[in-house]
Design a protein around this motif. Structure first.
Motif, PDB file in Angstrom:
ATOM      1  N   ILE A 155       5.262  14.327  -4.359  1.00  0.00           N
ATOM      2  CA  ILE A 155       5.152  13.354  -3.261  1.00  0.00           C
ATOM      3  C   ILE A 155       3.680  13.083  -2.969  1.00  0.00           C
ATOM      4  O   ILE A 155       3.261  11.932  -2.830  1.00  0.00           O
ATOM      5  N   GLY A 156       2.881  14.136  -2.915  1.00  0.00           N
ATOM      6  CA  GLY A 156       1.442  13.966  -2.715  1.00  0.00           C
ATOM      7  C   GLY A 156       0.792  13.199  -3.855  1.00  0.00           C
ATOM      8  O   GLY A 156      -0.076  12.351  -3.630  1.00  0.00           O
ATOM      9  N   ALA A 157       1.227  13.466  -5.077  1.00  0.00           N
ATOM     10  CA  ALA A 157       0.672  12.752  -6.230  1.00  0.00           C
ATOM     11  C   ALA A 157       1.017  11.272  -6.169  1.00  0.00           C
ATOM     12  O   ALA A 157       0.189  10.414  -6.504  1.00  0.00           O
ATOM     13  N   MET A 158       2.235  10.970  -5.719  1.00  0.00           N
ATOM     14  CA  MET A 158       2.635   9.566  -5.611  1.00  0.00           C
ATOM     15  C   MET A 158       1.777   8.839  -4.576  1.00  0.00           C
ATOM     16  O   MET A 158       1.346   7.702  -4.807  1.00  0.00           O
TER      17      MET A 158
ATOM     18  N   GLU B 254      -2.915   3.044  -8.817  1.00  0.00           N
ATOM     19  CA  GLU B 254      -2.544   3.452 -10.173  1.00  0.00           C
ATOM     20  C   GLU B 254      -1.014   3.443 -10.254  1.00  0.00           C
ATOM     21  O   GLU B 254      -0.362   4.477 -10.337  1.00  0.00           O
ATOM     22  N   PHE B 255      -0.459   2.247 -10.243  1.00  0.00           N
ATOM     23  CA  PHE B 255       0.989   2.113 -10.137  1.00  0.00           C
ATOM     24  C   PHE B 255       1.720   2.525 -11.409  1.00  0.00           C
ATOM     25  O   PHE B 255       2.906   2.815 -11.374  1.00  0.00           O
ATOM     26  N   ALA B 256       1.046   2.576 -12.524  1.00  0.00           N
ATOM     27  CA  ALA B 256       1.678   2.993 -13.774  1.00  0.00           C
ATOM     28  C   ALA B 256       2.093   4.466 -13.727  1.00  0.00           C
ATOM     29  O   ALA B 256       3.033   4.868 -14.408  1.00  0.00           O
TER      30      ALA B 256
ATOM     31  N   LEU C 131       3.267   6.067 -11.068  1.00  0.00           N
ATOM     32  CA  LEU C 131       4.293   6.340 -10.065  1.00  0.00           C
ATOM     33  C   LEU C 131       5.653   6.642 -10.678  1.00  0.00           C
ATOM     34  O   LEU C 131       6.404   7.462 -10.158  1.00  0.00           O
ATOM     35  N   GLY C 132       5.978   5.999 -11.783  1.00  0.00           N
ATOM     36  CA  GLY C 132       7.270   6.240 -12.426  1.00  0.00           C
ATOM     37  C   GLY C 132       7.411   7.673 -12.905  1.00  0.00           C
ATOM     38  O   GLY C 132       8.451   8.316 -12.702  1.00  0.00           O
ATOM     39  N   LEU C 133       6.376   8.180 -13.547  1.00  0.00           N
ATOM     40  CA  LEU C 133       6.407   9.557 -14.032  1.00  0.00           C
ATOM     41  C   LEU C 133       6.481  10.543 -12.862  1.00  0.00           C
ATOM     42  O   LEU C 133       7.251  11.518 -12.923  1.00  0.00           O
ATOM     43  N   ASN C 134       5.719  10.278 -11.813  1.00  0.00           N
ATOM     44  CA  ASN C 134       5.775  11.148 -10.636  1.00  0.00           C
ATOM     45  C   ASN C 134       7.156  11.130 -10.002  1.00  0.00           C
ATOM     46  O   ASN C 134       7.672  12.175  -9.589  1.00  0.00           O
ATOM     47  N   ALA C 135       7.771   9.960  -9.928  1.00  0.00           N
ATOM     48  CA  ALA C 135       9.118   9.854  -9.355  1.00  0.00           C
ATOM     49  C   ALA C 135      10.133  10.597 -10.214  1.00  0.00           C
ATOM     50  O   ALA C 135      11.015  11.292  -9.696  1.00  0.00           O
ATOM     51  N   LEU C 136       9.992  10.496 -11.532  1.00  0.00           N
ATOM     52  CA  LEU C 136      10.899  11.211 -12.437  1.00  0.00           C
ATOM     53  C   LEU C 136      10.766  12.723 -12.258  1.00  0.00           C
ATOM     54  O   LEU C 136      11.769  13.439 -12.138  1.00  0.00           O
TER      55      LEU C 136
END
Length: 94
Positions: free
Chosen positions: A35-38, A46-48, A50-55
């Motif tokens: 959550i902090g990383a997102m 750096e929206f690219a 966000l997907g990996l962080n969400a996964l």
């Protein structure tokens, strides 16, 4: 570096059977870290990433919940949880 340590905290207790009670705590900590990383990536635009962080966040949350269900002390309670509807059963680690 923190993510690597969290990954070791998730894998090593399962492999060595030493202190497996800490696995849900490590997974919950990894959820907070993601959550902090997102937020950090979003602030830097750096929206690219966000997907990996969400996964990783979803996988950590599912892993924490599944491992908690494996450690239910009462066998009847564990059986009733496993007999839950199909959608709820997908969260139970087997």
């Amino acid at each position: 570096m923190l993510e690597v340590l969290a990954a070791l905290g998730l894998v090593l207790p399962a492999v060595t059977s030493i202190a497996p009670v800490f696995v849900p705590l490590v997974a919950a900590g990894l959820v907070v870290t993601m959550i902090g990383a997102m937020f950090g990536h979003a602030r830097r635009r750096e929206f690219a990433c966000l997907g990996l962080n969400a996964l990783l966040l979803v996988l950590s949350a599912v892993g924490a919940r599944g491992h908690q269900l494996d450690q239910v002390p009462n066998a009847a309670m564990a059986a009733s949880i496993r007999a839950a509807p199909v959608g709820a059963r997908s969260m139970v680690a087997r």
